[in-house]
Structure formats: structure tokens, C-alpha cells
Design a protein around this motif. Structure first.
Motif, short mmCIF file in Angstrom:
data_model
loop_
_atom_site.label_atom_id
_atom_site.label_comp_id
_atom_site.label_asym_id
_atom_site.label_seq_id
_atom_site.Cartn_x
_atom_site.Cartn_y
_atom_site.Cartn_z
N MET A 202 5.38 76.42 72.74
CA MET A 202 6.70 76.86 72.29
C MET A 202 7.10 76.16 71.00
N THR A 203 6.64 74.93 70.80
CA THR A 203 6.91 74.23 69.54
C THR A 203 6.26 74.95 68.36
N LEU A 204 5.03 75.39 68.54
CA LEU A 204 4.35 76.11 67.47
C LEU A 204 5.06 77.43 67.14
N ILE A 205 5.59 78.11 68.15
CA ILE A 205 6.35 79.34 67.89
C ILE A 205 7.60 79.03 67.07
N LEU A 206 8.31 77.97 67.46
CA LEU A 206 9.53 77.62 66.74
C LEU A 206 9.24 77.10 65.33
N ILE A 207 8.11 76.43 65.15
CA ILE A 207 7.73 76.00 63.80
C ILE A 207 7.51 77.21 62.90
N GLY A 208 6.87 78.23 63.44
CA GLY A 208 6.71 79.46 62.67
C GLY A 208 8.04 80.12 62.36
N GLY A 209 8.99 80.07 63.33
CA GLY A 209 10.32 80.62 63.06
C GLY A 209 11.06 79.84 62.01
N LEU A 210 10.95 78.52 62.03
CA LEU A 210 11.61 77.70 61.01
C LEU A 210 11.03 77.94 59.62
N ALA A 211 9.73 78.18 59.56
CA ALA A 211 9.10 78.43 58.26
C ALA A 211 9.56 79.74 57.64
N SER A 212 10.02 80.67 58.47
CA SER A 212 10.45 81.97 57.96
C SER A 212 11.93 82.01 57.56
N VAL A 243 14.28 83.84 67.43
CA VAL A 243 13.04 83.21 67.88
C VAL A 243 13.30 82.41 69.16
N ILE A 244 14.43 81.76 69.25
CA ILE A 244 14.76 81.01 70.46
C ILE A 244 14.87 81.94 71.66
N VAL A 245 15.45 83.11 71.46
CA VAL A 245 15.56 84.09 72.56
C VAL A 245 14.17 84.52 73.02
N VAL A 246 13.27 84.74 72.08
CA VAL A 246 11.89 85.10 72.45
C VAL A 246 11.24 83.97 73.26
N VAL A 247 11.45 82.73 72.84
CA VAL A 247 10.90 81.59 73.57
C VAL A 247 11.48 81.52 74.97
N VAL A 302 8.47 90.54 91.44
CA VAL A 302 7.96 91.49 90.43
C VAL A 302 9.11 92.19 89.72
N VAL A 303 10.16 92.56 90.45
CA VAL A 303 11.27 93.31 89.85
C VAL A 303 11.93 92.55 88.70
N PRO A 304 12.34 91.28 88.88
CA PRO A 304 12.89 90.57 87.71
C PRO A 304 11.87 90.35 86.60
N MET A 305 10.57 90.23 86.97
CA MET A 305 9.54 90.09 85.94
C MET A 305 9.47 91.35 85.08
N LEU A 306 9.53 92.51 85.71
CA LEU A 306 9.51 93.76 84.95
C LEU A 306 10.73 93.88 84.05
N LEU A 307 11.89 93.49 84.56
CA LEU A 307 13.10 93.55 83.75
C LEU A 307 13.01 92.61 82.54
N LEU A 308 12.47 91.42 82.76
CA LEU A 308 12.32 90.48 81.65
C LEU A 308 11.31 91.01 80.62
N THR A 309 10.25 91.63 81.11
CA THR A 309 9.26 92.18 80.19
C THR A 309 9.85 93.29 79.33
N VAL A 310 10.62 94.18 79.95
CA VAL A 310 11.28 95.25 79.20
C VAL A 310 12.27 94.67 78.21
N LEU A 311 13.03 93.66 78.64
CA LEU A 311 13.98 93.02 77.75
C LEU A 311 13.28 92.39 76.56
N TYR A 312 12.18 91.73 76.81
CA TYR A 312 11.42 91.09 75.73
C TYR A 312 10.88 92.14 74.74
N ALA A 313 10.34 93.23 75.29
CA ALA A 313 9.79 94.27 74.41
C ALA A 313 10.89 94.91 73.57
#
Length: 320
Positions: A202-212, A243-247, A302-313
Motif C-alpha cells: 500500500m505504501t508503494l501505491i501511495l508513493i505513486g499517487g504522491l508522485a502524480s 488513491v487513498i480510497v482505492v487503497v 461473498v455478497v459484501p465482497m462482490l459489492l466492494l469489487t463493483v464499487l472499486y471498479a
């Protein structure tokens, strides 16, 4: 006569329109082929996902409404409606696993995001060892969750564990504590191991977000004399929020489906104090052989996992 004149006028009008209209662009010979080629290239992956993920998922949904104990019959029994779900929510063990899942997800997501954000902000400043530290950050994530669980199980051993030796020299009262034998400490150890494993990624993802992020707003705040913490909280974090929301969404998905770490570190113990829904479904299905009940319990996850996946997409596609 009038009709004849109108007909001639209409003909002249349409002919002038046709002369002024632009000809339709001709389609290139390979354009149709290229349009369908991408679908054919993706088709093997779609078939693989449908056969290995969607098929078993649909079958487990059917089993959730049937009575099937492997100790009684090798084949699924009759349809029982929502009896398996009612049985699950009336079971103290299931409710305890559900509570442990919410607690585990909440703690790991919060701690991982906070630690990852702090590390990303520190590494964003630069320095001679920045590249080396970023390369080392990928090592915990490169380890499999099962290996992380085994490693932490050895490190927490009260006799020869590395952490026991560290606690003995830093905080002696914790030197001889058996972490995995006490419910609260075992749960804390499970949270620490998961946070340790996922924080670098997650740190590497946020570092990429900070660089942008644009540097003009940060420099403007520094020129105005704002303290560094005000620049971070008022300028950097609001711009980094997508980016934080994605994380947060990704870490929630990973925490809900965590199994390998729990299996190798605590095996749901002591007692059932560290049992989450994934481990509860595993034990119910492959230890007690109650496949219908295990399928119903797993679909609660599974149901909340599917909802989170749709939300992420939807969030990712909206921000692009």
C-alpha cells in the motif's frame, strides 16, 4: 401543375443536399477484423475465469440452499430454502466469526492505511537510501501469506522466538508471554502480521499517487509559510484522496478474504477466538463436512465482497 412543380423543387432540393453532403468514410479492409480481434484475444481469459471462479461460485450458491452432509451422502440433498442462513445467524460460533471478521477488517484497514501513508510521505521527501528502501518494501508483499503466518508463528514463540528476545531486552514483562495462547494477544498478533505484510504494498501505491500530484499547490502553501503538517492535511491528503480510497477498498477486500495467514498462524485459536468467516466456512465444510451450511456461511462473506469489487471498479473507471 402545382404537384408537378413541387416535385421538381423537391428533386432540386434533395439533389443540392446530396451534392453538399460529405461522402460516408470508407471502412478500411482490416478495421472490422481488428475490432473483433480484441474480443478473441480476451476470450481465453474469460473462459478460464468463468470455469475456475464463476462456475464454483454459482455451484456454491446452489449448495447454500440445499442440505448436504458428506457423512450421510456423497451427493447434495433436498432444497431447504433459507434454513442454512437462518441456522448460521442463530449460531453463536458464526456470530463470533462474523464479529471477528468485522474487527479484523476494521483494524487492519485502518492501521495499514495510516502506516502506509506515513511511510509514503517520508519516502517522498527523497534521500540517498530512498531507492533502496522502496526496493526492500516489496519483500514482505512478495512473501506468500502462508509463509508470513509461519514466520510470525516462529517469531512469537516464547522460548526461541526473535520477538521474545526483543521484548526481553526492551520490555522484560513481555519476554515470556505466549502470544498465541491468549485470545486477545493472539488476535493482536494476527492483526500485526497482516499489517506488516500489506503495509509495504500500500505504501508503494501511495508513493505513486504522491508522485502524480501537482507540485504547484504544495509549493504555494510552503511559500505562504504554512506549517508542514498543514500542507499535508490541507493540500496533499485532499488531492491524494482518490488513491487513498482505492487503497481502502483493496485492503478491505484482501482482509475479508484472508485465510492463509490465519490458518498458519493461529488456526482460529485459542478456542475460536481468532476465527473469521473464511476460516469458519473452511472448518464447517472440510472438518465437519456440512457443505450446505458452509456454502451459506461463505455467501455471507461473498455478497459484501462482490459489492466492494463493483464499487472499486466503478470508482476506478470514473476517475480515469
Amino acid at each position: 401543375m402545382t404537384a408537378h412543380v413541387n416535385t421538381q423543387e423537391d428533386a432540386m432540393t434533395w439533389s443540392s443536399r446530396d451534392e453538399g453532403a460529405k461522402p460516408a468514410p470508407r471502412r478500411k479492409p482490416g478495421q472490422v477484423h481488428d475490432r473483433w480481434l480484441r474480443y478473441f484475444l480476451v476470450l481465453p481469459a474469460v473462459i478460464a475465469v468463468a470455469g475456475t471462479a464463476l462456475g464454483p461460485l454459482a455451484y456454491s450458491a446452489v449448495l447454500a440452499f440445499r442440505e448436504w452432509r458428506l457423512t450421510r451422502s456423497p451427493r447434495p440433498g433436498d432444497f431447504v430454502g433459507f434454513d442454512n442462513f437462518v441456522r448460521a445467524f442463530e449460531s453463536p460460533d458464526f456470530l463470533r466469526a462474523l464479529f471477528n471478521t468485522f474487527l479484523f477488517v476494521g483494524l487492519t484497514v485502518m492501521l495499514t492505511t495510516v502506516f502506509a501513508l506515513c511511510l509514503a510521505l517520508l519516502l517522498q521527501r527523497g534521500g540517498p537510501l530512498r531507492r533502496t528502501v522502496q526496493a526492500l518494501l516489496i519483500l514482505p508483499f512478495a512473501m506468500s501469506p502462508a509463509l508470513v503466518g509461519i514466520s510470525w508463528r516462529f517469531m512469537l514463540n516464547p522460548e526461541f522466538g526473535m520477538l521474545a528476545a526483543v521484548f526481553e531486552s526492551i520490555f522484560p514483562p513481555l519476554a515470556g508471554v505466549n502470544w498465541l495462547a491468549t485470545p486477545a494477544l493472539a488476535f493482536a498478533a494476527m492483526v500485526m502480521a497482516d499489517v506488516w505484510a500489506w503495509t509495504p504494498f500500500m505504501t508503494l501505491i501511495l508513493i505513486g499517487g504522491l508522485a502524480s500530484l501537482p507540485t504547484e499547490t504544495v509549493e504555494a502553501g510552503q511559500v505562504d509559510g504554512a506549517p508542514q503538517w498543514r500542507v499535508v492535511f490541507d493540500i496533499v491528503i485532499p488531492q491524494l484522496m482518490p488513491v487513498i480510497v482505492v487503497v481502502l477498498i483493496l485492503k478491505t477486500i484482501f482482509a475479508v478474504k484472508a485465510f492463509d495467514l490465519i490458518f498458519m498462524l493461529t488456526q482460529g485459536g485459542p478456542g475460536r477466538s481468532t476465527e473469521t468467516l473464511t476460516y469458519f466456512s473452511y472448518v464447517t465444510g472440510f472438518s465437519y463436512y456440512d457443505m450446505g451450511y458452509a456454502s451459506a456461511a461463505s455467501w455471507v462473506m461473498v455478497v459484501p465482497m462482490l459489492l466492494l469489487t463493483v464499487l472499486y471498479a466503478r470508482f476506478v473507471l470514473r476517475t480515469k
